[in-house]
Design a protein around this motif. Sequence first.
Motif, PDB file in Angstrom:
ATOM      1  N   LEU A 114       0.907  -1.135  -0.154  1.00 51.70           N
ATOM      2  CA  LEU A 114      -0.034  -0.097   0.061  1.00 51.70           C
ATOM      3  C   LEU A 114       0.780   1.158  -0.014  1.00 51.70           C
ATOM      4  CD1 LEU A 114      -2.645  -1.033   2.615  1.00 51.70           C
ATOM      5  CD2 LEU A 114      -3.047  -0.837   0.462  1.00 51.70           C
ATOM      6  N   GLY A 115       0.790   2.254  -0.805  1.00 56.98           N
ATOM      7  CA  GLY A 115       1.213   3.492  -0.780  1.00 56.98           C
ATOM      8  C   GLY A 115       0.599   4.666  -0.065  1.00 56.98           C
ATOM      9  N   SER A 116       0.822   5.541  -0.465  1.00 60.38           N
ATOM     10  CA  SER A 116       0.125   7.089   0.410  1.00 60.38           C
ATOM     11  C   SER A 116      -1.171   6.989   0.504  1.00 60.38           C
ATOM     12  CB  SER A 116       0.710   8.135  -0.307  1.00 60.38           C
ATOM     13  OG  SER A 116       2.006   8.321  -0.375  1.00 60.38           O
ATOM     14  N   PRO A 117      -1.652   7.244   1.746  1.00 58.71           N
ATOM     15  CA  PRO A 117      -1.128   7.828   2.808  1.00 58.71           C
ATOM     16  C   PRO A 117      -0.525   6.697   3.801  1.00 58.71           C
ATOM     17  CG  PRO A 117      -3.409   7.967   3.011  1.00 58.71           C
ATOM     18  CD  PRO A 117      -3.185   7.308   1.735  1.00 58.71           C
ATOM     19  N   ILE A 118      -1.060   5.409   3.523  1.00 53.17           N
ATOM     20  CA  ILE A 118      -0.496   4.227   4.557  1.00 53.17           C
ATOM     21  C   ILE A 118       0.914   4.316   4.684  1.00 53.17           C
ATOM     22  CG2 ILE A 118      -0.750   1.831   5.137  1.00 53.17           C
ATOM     23  CD1 ILE A 118      -3.222   3.500   5.129  1.00 53.17           C
ATOM     24  N   CYS A 119       1.672   4.232   3.475  1.00 58.41           N
ATOM     25  CA  CYS A 119       3.038   4.213   3.402  1.00 58.41           C
ATOM     26  C   CYS A 119       3.683   5.066   2.511  1.00 58.41           C
ATOM     27  CB  CYS A 119       3.502   2.695   3.358  1.00 58.41           C
ATOM     28  SG  CYS A 119       5.453   2.586   3.387  1.00 58.41           S
ATOM     29  N   THR A 120       4.321   6.110   2.657  1.00 55.95           N
ATOM     30  CA  THR A 120       4.554   6.985   1.417  1.00 55.95           C
ATOM     31  C   THR A 120       5.628   6.318   0.614  1.00 55.95           C
ATOM     32  OG1 THR A 120       4.348   8.737   2.995  1.00 55.95           O
ATOM     33  CG2 THR A 120       5.656   9.270   0.895  1.00 55.95           C
ATOM     34  N   GLY A 121       5.081   6.205  -0.881  1.00 53.01           N
ATOM     35  CA  GLY A 121       6.213   5.745  -1.744  1.00 53.01           C
ATOM     36  C   GLY A 121       6.307   4.368  -1.756  1.00 53.01           C
ATOM     37  N   CYS A 122       5.597   3.370  -0.930  1.00 58.10           N
ATOM     38  CA  CYS A 122       5.845   2.040  -0.810  1.00 58.10           C
ATOM     39  C   CYS A 122       5.390   1.334  -1.932  1.00 58.10           C
ATOM     40  CB  CYS A 122       5.245   1.473   0.334  1.00 58.10           C
ATOM     41  SG  CYS A 122       6.021   1.791   1.888  1.00 58.10           S
ATOM     42  N   HIS A 123       4.390   1.742  -2.755  1.00 58.28           N
ATOM     43  CA  HIS A 123       3.938   1.087  -3.969  1.00 58.28           C
ATOM     44  C   HIS A 123       4.668   1.687  -5.144  1.00 58.28           C
ATOM     45  CE1 HIS A 123       0.487  -0.679  -6.255  1.00 58.28           C
ATOM     46  NE2 HIS A 123       0.997   0.030  -7.280  1.00 58.28           N
ATOM     47  N   TRP A 124       5.162   0.856  -6.097  1.00 60.09           N
ATOM     48  CA  TRP A 124       6.030   0.965  -7.324  1.00 60.09           C
ATOM     49  C   TRP A 124       5.254   1.760  -8.190  1.00 60.09           C
ATOM     50  CZ3 TRP A 124      11.271   1.064  -7.639  1.00 60.09           C
ATOM     51  CH2 TRP A 124      11.566   1.146  -8.708  1.00 60.09           C
ATOM     52  N   GLU A 125       5.784   3.144  -8.407  1.00 55.46           N
ATOM     53  CA  GLU A 125       5.104   3.735  -9.551  1.00 55.46           C
ATOM     54  C   GLU A 125       6.207   4.436 -10.621  1.00 55.46           C
ATOM     55  OE1 GLU A 125       3.287   6.859  -7.588  1.00 55.46           O
ATOM     56  OE2 GLU A 125       1.692   5.584  -6.538  1.00 55.46           O
ATOM     57  N   TYR A 126       7.497   3.967 -10.423  1.00 51.59           N
ATOM     58  CA  TYR A 126       8.370   4.395 -11.584  1.00 51.59           C
ATOM     59  C   TYR A 126       8.012   3.631 -12.979  1.00 51.59           C
ATOM     60  CZ  TYR A 126      11.797   6.749  -8.384  1.00 51.59           C
ATOM     61  OH  TYR A 126      12.070   7.680  -7.210  1.00 51.59           O
ATOM     62  N   ALA A 127       8.353   4.595 -13.765  1.00 47.95           N
ATOM     63  CA  ALA A 127       8.262   3.901 -15.198  1.00 47.95           C
ATOM     64  C   ALA A 127       9.464   3.357 -15.513  1.00 47.95           C
ATOM     65  CB  ALA A 127       7.892   4.972 -16.106  1.00 47.95           C
ATOM     66  N   VAL A 128       9.455   1.884 -15.661  1.00 44.72           N
ATOM     67  CA  VAL A 128      10.710   1.219 -16.223  1.00 44.72           C
ATOM     68  C   VAL A 128      10.703   0.819 -17.844  1.00 44.72           C
ATOM     69  CG1 VAL A 128      11.959  -1.118 -15.881  1.00 44.72           C
ATOM     70  CG2 VAL A 128      10.646  -0.064 -14.018  1.00 44.72           C
ATOM     71  N   GLN A 129      11.725   1.506 -18.229  1.00 43.02           N
ATOM     72  CA  GLN A 129      11.833   1.843 -19.668  1.00 43.02           C
ATOM     73  C   GLN A 129      12.547   0.339 -20.136  1.00 43.02           C
ATOM     74  OE1 GLN A 129      10.187   4.160 -21.195  1.00 43.02           O
ATOM     75  NE2 GLN A 129      10.047   5.430 -19.306  1.00 43.02           N
ATOM     76  N   ASP A 130      13.160  -0.128 -19.519  1.00 42.61           N
ATOM     77  CA  ASP A 130      13.829  -1.500 -19.769  1.00 42.61           C
ATOM     78  C   ASP A 130      14.131  -2.487 -18.592  1.00 42.61           C
ATOM     79  OD1 ASP A 130      15.665  -3.448 -20.830  1.00 42.61           O
ATOM     80  OD2 ASP A 130      17.494  -2.091 -21.177  1.00 42.61           O
ATOM     81  N   TRP A 131      13.464  -3.407 -18.795  1.00 42.05           N
ATOM     82  CA  TRP A 131      13.210  -4.136 -17.310  1.00 42.05           C
ATOM     83  C   TRP A 131      14.437  -5.140 -17.201  1.00 42.05           C
ATOM     84  CZ3 TRP A 131      10.173  -4.636 -13.295  1.00 42.05           C
ATOM     85  CH2 TRP A 131       9.057  -3.682 -13.480  1.00 42.05           C
ATOM     86  N   SER A 132      15.349  -5.285 -18.473  1.00 42.40           N
ATOM     87  CA  SER A 132      16.465  -5.991 -18.276  1.00 42.40           C
ATOM     88  C   SER A 132      17.670  -5.302 -17.380  1.00 42.40           C
ATOM     89  CB  SER A 132      17.417  -6.255 -19.672  1.00 42.40           C
ATOM     90  OG  SER A 132      17.699  -4.969 -20.390  1.00 42.40           O
TER      91      SER A 132
END
Length: 332
Positions: A114-132
Amino acid sequence: MKWLPFELHTHTPHSDGTHTLLEMCTKARELGLSGIALTDHNTTSGMADAAAVTAETGVAVIPGLEWTTFYGHMLTLGVPYSEWRDLGPTDIHKGIDRVHRQGGIVGIAHPFSLGSPICTGCHWEYAVQDWSRIDYMEVWHETLPPMRNHNAPAFDMWTRLLNEGYRISGTAGRDWHRSSDEDDPPAFTFLGLVREAGLPGTEDVVDAIRSGRICVSMGPLLELQMTCGEGSYGIGDVVDAENAGADASCELTVRVTPAAHPGRRLGTDEQGRVIIVETDAGEMLRLPVKEEADEIRCSFGAKGLKWMRIRLSGMLNGALATIAFTNPVYFK
C-alpha cells in the motif's frame, strides 16, 4: 555449490529500525542465517559497525541501501551510497546506471505494498523503460509472506516478466525493523555460492543474486540438477536447448532438504507436500514428496520453453500455500 540462507532487507536505528546491527545479527545467528544485507533508508552509515559485528557474531553483513522515494522503494546491494534524490518518476534508469557502474545490483522492494497515505512511496510507480536493467524483485515481503495479499501480484508480475523473456531474480525480504518472540516466521533467501570456504563476501552475494542462484523458502531447501544432452545445469543456468537433441529431452532431479536449523520448522506439515514443475507454458508436472527429505526424478521436453522453476506446495499454519520456490533455469 554451497547454499546459505540470507536476509536481504533490514533496518537499524540509522534509519527507522529499533535494534542495533549487533542485536540484529545476534538474532540472525539464532535463526540460522549466514548473512544479512543492511538496507537502511537512504543511508549507509550503519555499515561503520559491520566488520566488528561480523567478527563477534559470524554473520556476514553486505552493504546495501533502500532508496526511499515518493514513487517507490528500490534496494541497492554491493555498493556504497549512490545518489537518488534527483530521480523523478520517469528517470529511474539514471539511478540504476550509477549503481551498475560501481558493480552493484538493484532490486524493486515490495512493489504492491500500500502506498500513500498508508506508506509514502511504498507502492512502485516508477516507469521502467527497460526491465533488463532490473536485477531482482522482492516477490515475497514481510514475515509469513505466502499469506500476505500484496505478495501474490508481485509473484505474478515476476512470472509475467519471465514469460516476456527477462531474466530477473526473485527474492524474499523480511523488511526487518524489530524483533519479538511473537513474530511470524520469515522466509529465507538461500543463495548458491561458488566459493565454498570462508565467510561469504559482498562479491559472492552480488554474483549469486545477479546469476539467479536462489531458492526462497519458509524452511526446506530446494535444489535441482538437470541434464539436457551432454550438458548439466542448475538453478540460474542457461540451457542451450538446441544442442539437447531434436526433442530437447531433459532429465530432472529435485532434492528437498529439511531446514538444518530448528527455528525453520515453524508451522509446516510434511504431509501432502507436492513438487510442482512450472514453465512459461504453464504447470508441467506435479510430483508428491514422500518423505521430509526426498529426491524426485522426472523427464520432460524443453523444446520451445523459455524457463522452468520448481515450487513446493503444502500446509503452512493450517492453510495450503507455497512453502518454497526456486529461481528459474533458462532455455536458450
